[in-house]
Scaffold this motif. Structure first.
Motif, short mmCIF file in Angstrom:
data_model
loop_
_atom_site.label_atom_id
_atom_site.label_comp_id
_atom_site.label_asym_id
_atom_site.label_seq_id
_atom_site.Cartn_x
_atom_site.Cartn_y
_atom_site.Cartn_z
N LEU A 153 0.83 -1.01 0.17
CA LEU A 153 0.06 0.06 0.13
C LEU A 153 0.73 1.23 0.04
O LEU A 153 0.60 2.15 -0.78
CB LEU A 153 -0.92 -0.02 1.23
CG LEU A 153 -1.81 -0.97 1.08
CD1 LEU A 153 -2.64 -1.11 2.48
CD2 LEU A 153 -3.18 -0.87 0.05
N ILE A 154 1.92 1.28 0.91
CA ILE A 154 2.91 2.53 0.90
C ILE A 154 3.39 2.60 -0.33
O ILE A 154 3.59 3.72 -0.91
CB ILE A 154 3.84 2.07 2.00
CG1 ILE A 154 3.20 2.14 3.50
CG2 ILE A 154 5.01 3.46 2.08
CD1 ILE A 154 4.10 1.78 4.42
N PHE A 155 4.00 1.48 -1.18
CA PHE A 155 4.60 1.70 -2.54
C PHE A 155 3.48 2.18 -3.54
O PHE A 155 4.01 3.32 -4.31
CB PHE A 155 5.12 0.46 -2.90
CG PHE A 155 6.41 -0.11 -2.40
CD1 PHE A 155 7.39 0.88 -1.70
CD2 PHE A 155 6.96 -1.48 -2.59
CE1 PHE A 155 8.40 0.57 -1.19
CE2 PHE A 155 8.10 -1.99 -1.89
CZ PHE A 155 8.67 -0.67 -1.37
N SER A 156 2.38 1.86 -3.45
CA SER A 156 1.28 2.28 -4.13
C SER A 156 1.09 3.76 -4.06
O SER A 156 0.82 4.61 -5.01
CB SER A 156 -0.12 1.82 -4.00
OG SER A 156 0.26 0.27 -4.49
N ILE B 187 -6.04 -7.18 -2.27
CA ILE B 187 -6.19 -6.17 -1.02
C ILE B 187 -5.69 -4.89 -1.43
O ILE B 187 -6.35 -3.95 -1.24
CB ILE B 187 -5.64 -6.80 0.38
CG1 ILE B 187 -6.57 -8.05 0.66
CG2 ILE B 187 -5.66 -5.64 1.33
CD1 ILE B 187 -5.75 -8.68 2.08
N ARG B 188 -4.44 -4.60 -1.94
CA ARG B 188 -3.81 -3.74 -2.22
C ARG B 188 -4.65 -2.96 -3.41
O ARG B 188 -4.99 -1.53 -3.17
CB ARG B 188 -2.38 -3.71 -2.95
CG ARG B 188 -2.00 -2.62 -3.38
CD ARG B 188 -0.40 -2.93 -4.17
NE ARG B 188 -0.59 -3.47 -5.75
CZ ARG B 188 -1.00 -2.56 -6.70
NH1 ARG B 188 -0.79 -1.22 -6.55
NH2 ARG B 188 -1.37 -2.91 -7.76
N LEU C 270 -10.12 2.62 -3.53
CA LEU C 270 -11.19 3.25 -2.48
C LEU C 270 -10.36 4.31 -2.36
O LEU C 270 -11.16 5.44 -1.98
CB LEU C 270 -11.51 2.19 -1.42
CG LEU C 270 -12.29 1.09 -1.54
CD1 LEU C 270 -12.49 0.21 -0.31
CD2 LEU C 270 -13.65 1.47 -1.97
N LEU C 271 -9.29 4.34 -1.82
CA LEU C 271 -8.36 5.74 -1.44
C LEU C 271 -8.34 6.96 -2.44
O LEU C 271 -8.61 7.95 -2.34
CB LEU C 271 -7.21 5.36 -0.84
CG LEU C 271 -7.25 4.64 0.60
CD1 LEU C 271 -5.87 4.29 1.19
CD2 LEU C 271 -8.03 5.53 1.72
N PHE C 272 -7.77 6.33 -3.51
CA PHE C 272 -7.40 7.25 -4.77
C PHE C 272 -8.10 7.19 -5.84
O PHE C 272 -8.10 8.10 -6.70
CB PHE C 272 -5.87 7.19 -5.03
CG PHE C 272 -5.08 7.11 -3.88
CD1 PHE C 272 -4.86 8.40 -3.10
CD2 PHE C 272 -4.45 5.93 -3.19
CE1 PHE C 272 -3.89 8.45 -2.06
CE2 PHE C 272 -3.63 5.82 -2.31
CZ PHE C 272 -3.37 7.43 -1.46
N GLY C 273 -8.81 6.26 -6.25
CA GLY C 273 -9.44 5.93 -7.76
C GLY C 273 -11.14 6.07 -7.51
O GLY C 273 -11.68 6.44 -6.52
N ASN C 274 -11.66 5.64 -8.53
CA ASN C 274 -13.13 5.50 -8.84
C ASN C 274 -13.42 4.23 -9.42
O ASN C 274 -12.61 3.21 -9.51
CB ASN C 274 -13.52 6.46 -9.41
CG ASN C 274 -12.92 6.71 -10.92
OD1 ASN C 274 -12.58 5.71 -11.47
ND2 ASN C 274 -12.37 8.15 -11.28
N ALA C 275 -14.72 3.88 -9.47
CA ALA C 275 -15.24 2.66 -10.15
C ALA C 275 -14.23 2.13 -11.11
O ALA C 275 -13.99 1.04 -11.49
CB ALA C 275 -16.57 2.73 -10.30
N TYR D 186 -9.78 -0.92 -13.88
CA TYR D 186 -8.38 -1.22 -14.80
C TYR D 186 -7.48 -1.92 -14.01
O TYR D 186 -6.69 -2.73 -14.41
CB TYR D 186 -8.01 0.31 -15.01
CG TYR D 186 -8.77 0.82 -16.18
CD1 TYR D 186 -9.21 0.10 -17.35
CD2 TYR D 186 -9.13 2.21 -15.98
CE1 TYR D 186 -9.79 1.06 -18.26
CE2 TYR D 186 -9.96 2.71 -16.98
CZ TYR D 186 -10.43 2.42 -18.04
OH TYR D 186 -11.27 2.88 -18.97
N SER D 187 -7.22 -1.35 -12.67
CA SER D 187 -6.38 -1.88 -11.81
C SER D 187 -6.43 -3.57 -11.54
O SER D 187 -5.68 -4.18 -11.54
CB SER D 187 -6.01 -1.18 -10.40
OG SER D 187 -6.83 -0.03 -10.49
N LEU D 188 -7.78 -3.71 -11.32
CA LEU D 188 -8.30 -5.10 -10.98
C LEU D 188 -7.84 -6.03 -11.99
O LEU D 188 -7.45 -7.07 -12.06
CB LEU D 188 -9.70 -5.08 -10.62
CG LEU D 188 -10.23 -6.37 -9.74
CD1 LEU D 188 -9.41 -6.35 -8.37
CD2 LEU D 188 -11.77 -6.30 -9.43
N SER D 189 -8.11 -5.46 -13.28
CA SER D 189 -8.00 -6.48 -14.29
C SER D 189 -6.58 -6.95 -14.79
O SER D 189 -5.90 -7.93 -14.94
CB SER D 189 -8.72 -6.07 -15.73
OG SER D 189 -8.69 -4.77 -15.77
#
Lengths: 162, 116
Positions: free
Chosen positions: A16-19, A61-62, A68-73, A78-81
């Motif tokens: 999470l910190i790296f992201s 989890i990351r 949730l913190l920085f993005g939107n739906a 995109y990140s999930l795929s």
């Protein structure tokens, strides 16, 4: 067991910190969409130090927390795929006995392939495929860098395993 | 790195090159600017006529300019302005992910375009 859980939790926090670092200081290489993906160091290391389930868990989890913190739906899709395809390919490559660097490079490539395919589906257009070569080469290069960084961490991780 | 690494990366790179060649042959350069938002085609415009297009959608707006046979996104109200940074094109496409906007140069080129 308790130690194992704590170490995995620390790994997740580190991812999470790296992201977060990458979100506030983007390593922008001049091409949109090209990122170093330093959070992947944690996922690659977890894959070798702990195993498949743990690495996949940390990665998912990351993605959810950062989404949730920085993005939107949409950015979450995109990140999930990207993350799902990347971890799946890395697991397969590890089974096929590729080296850490090879596994990491393949993960980097397929992270980009996943995101690009999601973009093609969402936009309902093959126009994004023009980015294919750029994201492909960047995936290989960043993947190899991540692999080189991960290698000494994995080699010196005996204490974390027990 | 071992032999398997090179084989795996090699196979993937080969596939991507084949895929790219396929797309490049399918949609190389052209005379028409096609602008679409999501699955909907917003409009098509000739590349030879200079004009400015303000494209407003629910997600935001993009200012697309066609000038001297090239097309580019002049301004947008998104956060990262990737579409603006993608610069001028006379072939291929500009994509704005947050607004689902795709600016694509398509259509058959005439002989002048081929000779150029």
């Amino acid at each position: 067991m308790a130690k194992r859980i704590s170490v995995i939790a620390v790994f997740t926090a580190l991812a999470l910190i790296f992201s977060y670092i990458e979100a506030i200081i983007p390593f922008n290489l001049g091409v949109p969409g090209v990122k170093l993906g330093i959070a992947n160091i944690v996922v690659v290391c977890a894959l070798y130090i702990f195993g498949v389930k743990e690495a996949a868990g940390i990665s998912l989890i990351r993605v959810f927390v950062i989404g949730l913190l920085f993005g939107n739906a949409v950015s979450l899709i995109y990140s999930l795929s990207g993350a799902v395809l990347s971890i799946a390919v890395m697991i397969i490559c590890k089974r096929l006995k590729l080296s850490v660097i090879g596994v990491s490079a393949m993960g980097g490539i397929f992270h980009n392939v996943g995101q690009l395919s999601a973009a093609a589906l969402i936009l309902n257009s093959s126009a994004v495929m023009y980015y294919y070569p750029v994201l492909f080469i960047s995936g290989i290069v960043t993947g190899i860098i991540i692999g080189i960084v991960s290698l000494p961490i994995i080699k010196n991780s005996e204490k974390l395993r027990s | 790195m071992n032999k398997r690494d090179f084989i795996a990366i090699g196979v993937v790179v080969l596939l991507s090159v084949l895929g790219f060649v396929f797309f490049a042959l399918k949609g190389s350069g052209g005379q028409t600017v096609k602008i679409s938002v999501g699955a909907r085609v917003y409009g098509t415009y000739p590349l030879s006529e200079n004009r400015e297009l303000k494209i407003k959608t629910d997600a935001g707006y993009n200012l697309v300019e066609i000038k001297n046979g090239r097309v580019f996104v002049k301004d947008a109200d998104c956060k990262d302005k990737s579409c603006v940074k993608q610069g001028e094109i006379s072939g291929g496409s500009i994509v704005c992910l947050p607004h689902k906007l795709v600016v694509e140069v398509t259509g058959e080129g005439d002989f002048d375009a081929v000779a150029r």
